[in-house]
Write a protein that holds these residues in place. Structure first.
Motif, PDB file in Angstrom:
ATOM      1  N   TRP A 135      37.449  33.733  38.620  1.00 13.94           N
ATOM      2  CA  TRP A 135      38.790  33.928  38.479  1.00 13.94           C
ATOM      3  C   TRP A 135      38.644  32.380  38.969  1.00 13.94           C
TER       4      TRP A 135
ATOM      5  N   LEU B 141      48.514  42.353  37.798  1.00 12.00           N
ATOM      6  CA  LEU B 141      48.152  43.980  37.029  1.00 12.00           C
ATOM      7  C   LEU B 141      48.589  43.951  35.850  1.00 12.00           C
ATOM      8  N   SER B 142      48.162  45.195  35.161  1.00 14.53           N
ATOM      9  CA  SER B 142      47.805  45.122  33.602  1.00 14.53           C
ATOM     10  C   SER B 142      48.751  45.911  33.645  1.00 14.53           C
TER      11      SER B 142
ATOM     12  N   PRO C 116      43.701  43.312  35.826  1.00 15.82           N
ATOM     13  CA  PRO C 116      43.833  42.170  34.980  1.00 15.82           C
ATOM     14  C   PRO C 116      44.721  42.677  34.294  1.00 15.82           C
ATOM     15  N   LYS C 117      45.328  41.547  33.925  1.00 21.63           N
ATOM     16  CA  LYS C 117      46.532  42.005  32.845  1.00 21.63           C
ATOM     17  C   LYS C 117      45.477  41.885  31.255  1.00 21.63           C
TER      18      LYS C 117
ATOM     19  N   TRP D  98      34.795  40.174  36.298  1.00 23.78           N
ATOM     20  CA  TRP D  98      35.812  39.805  36.458  1.00 23.78           C
ATOM     21  C   TRP D  98      35.510  38.008  37.551  1.00 23.78           C
TER      22      TRP D  98
ATOM     23  N   PHE E 165      50.004  36.126  38.732  1.00 23.21           N
ATOM     24  CA  PHE E 165      48.848  37.252  38.649  1.00 23.21           C
ATOM     25  C   PHE E 165      49.452  38.472  38.172  1.00 23.21           C
TER      26      PHE E 165
ATOM     27  N   ARG F 147      51.065  43.355  43.060  1.00 26.13           N
ATOM     28  CA  ARG F 147      49.920  41.979  43.163  1.00 26.13           C
ATOM     29  C   ARG F 147      50.670  40.953  43.882  1.00 26.13           C
TER      30      ARG F 147
ATOM     31  N   LYS G 185      47.403  38.933  44.824  1.00 25.71           N
ATOM     32  CA  LYS G 185      48.207  37.548  45.078  1.00 25.71           C
ATOM     33  C   LYS G 185      47.361  36.560  46.212  1.00 25.71           C
TER      34      LYS G 185
END
Length: 455
Positions: free
Chosen positions: A239, A103-104, A165-166, A237, A101, A89, A93
């Motif tokens: 953001w 990640l899942s 992404p989470k 996606w 930020f 990440r 980022k």
């Protein structure tokens, strides 16, 4: 055959008079009586804590790269995946232009569990000729589908399935508290292993065995998906970065997101280990039998390296701006609330009046120490400049932000020597004497070897 534990010719029971003498000797020892008075009313660690060492251990770090908040693995053993995703990440980022930020972690764990179930069932077939109570089969059945893992196992999952992404696959109750889900999956897989072994013993065809294994995988998939949710195969996606600029990238697969936003090539890293056992020379390549998750994924490979080399390479990576994934035996000599580690932080020998000192090699061979946790090194204190000796380290943990410095811990260099077992560094950073191990045939350690311990 006579049981040696009950053979009167060799048995040496405790003598009551000897026990009473021990009580009397204890009561006449003022130091031990004071220790008893303290420990019976106060936790051991509070009594044994070396106050002078705590005061001396500054949390100031000369080279520190973290400017983000920590993640929280909650009641799960996903630290190795958290550490790997926390490493990724950093570049993600930067590419997104955001400070915060994640990640899942749920997405990565889902596919690790699915792949690991397949790996285990194939092992069950491959070892069907061995007795069920053999050391190997017993070990495989006992350790099936835990949460822990190794660096190369993370690489195998992430390079195959990508990342998201989470918010594309958020946490569930079971991802942060895995015990009940794991117990059901273990029961399913252990029963499945016995079924597969019976088929092999009865001379079933390969097609019959494959069909049963596929049915078992459908059941595993159902349990996993009920607990963790359905992982996305694509997601929309978009953001807003920290400069308030909106971005839209459209519909991406997890593999496309990985290729577009992850800035490092995971296949170009290697795990260095400090295996202190004298029979395993430094510079040797090591692997562990039956250790893995993704069939035909990246094999688990270690290069046994001097701990001083591990420190030097980790420090150079941090100075260059890149965190370092590492594995350690996390609990010994740790003061959790303040987030401190030092090899002499607690004086247990002094409390008991008993010599408890052991070497790292002694702890490994006697099953007293092994890797139990993975984190990131995100800072290093170098009092004599970038090429000088290391003094202490800043660590990004994944236990939330309510302890230590908002979840960041301080490790004295002495603790690194005693309890750090692994660091992951770039292959091209290896010194000349370690590079032959990258292509050498590794020494294969048994499945139950301490170097196969999972973080």
């Amino acid at each position: 055959m006579t049981d040696t534990l009950t053979d009167t010719s060799t048995a040496q029971p405790l003598d009551l008079d000897a026990v009473h003498a021990l009580h009397a000797a204890f009561g006449s020892d003022p130091a031990r009586v004071r220790a008893q008075n303290a420990v019976t009313r106060t936790g051991l660690d509070e009594v044994a804590l070396n106050h002078a060492r705590v005061v001396e251990l500054s949390t100031s770090i000369s080279h520190r790269i973290d400017d983000w908040t920590v993640a929280n693995q909650k009641k799960s053993g996903r630290c190795w995946l958290f550490a790997a995703l926390n490493l990724l990440r950093v570049g993600v980022k930067e590419n997104l232009g955001v400070k915060e930020f994640e990640l899942s972690q749920n997405y990565a764990m889902y596919y690790d569990k699915l792949e690991r179930a397949n790996y285990f069932l194939l092992d069950a077939v491959a070892t069907a000729g061995e007795p069920v109570d053999s050391r190997l089969v017993s070990f495989l059945l006992t350790t099936v589908l835990g949460d822990g893992g190794q660096w190369d196992m993370a690489v195998s999952v992430l390079t195959k399935y990508g990342v998201v992404p989470k918010q594309a696959m958020p946490e569930t109750e079971s991802s942060g508290n895995t015990d009940r889900m794991n117990s059901q999956l273990r029961a399913l897989l252990r029963a499945g292993a016995l079924r597969l072994r019976a088929l092999v013993a009865d001379g079933a065809s390969d097609d019959e065995i494959t069909q049963v294994r596929a049915a078992l995988m459908r059941d595993v998939h159902a349990v996993l998906t009920i607990h963790l949710g359905t992982p996305p195969t694509s997601f929309d996606w978009q953001w807003t970065d920290d400069a308030k600029v909106f971005h839209r990238d459209g519909v991406l697969t997890p593999q496309e997101f990985f290729a577009r936003y992850v800035s490092i090539d995971l296949t170009q890293y290697v795990c260095l280990v400090d295996d202190p056992r004298r029979e395993h020379p430094k510079g040797a390549a090591l692997t562990v039998a039956h250790l893995g998750n993704v069939v035909e994924g990246q094999p688990v490979l270690y290069v046994n390296a001097p701990v001083q080399t591990m420190k030097e390479l980790a420090a150079r990576s941090i100075v260059a701006g890149e965190p370092v994934w590492f594995g350690c035996d996390v609990s010994p000599q740790m003061q959790r609330s303040d987030g401190l580690w030092a090899a002499d932080l607690f004086d247990y020998s002094g409390v008991y009046g008993v010599d408890l000192h052991t070497t790292k090699e002694q702890r490994v061979v006697s099953a007293d120490s092994a890797m139990t946790h993975a984190m990131l090194l995100v800072g290093v204190d170098l009092p004599e400049g970038v090429d000088g000796p290391t003094r202490r380290w800043r660590v990004e943990n994944s236990w939330g932000d309510d302890k230590a410095d908002k979840g960041f811990y301080t490790m004295d260099d002495s603790w690194f020597d005693e309890y750090v077992f692994e660091v992951v560094v770039r292959k091209d950073a290896l010194p000349a004497e370690l590079r032959p191990a990258l292509t050498a045939e590794p020494l294969v350690l048994p499945a139950w070897d301490p170097m196969g311990a999972l973080a």
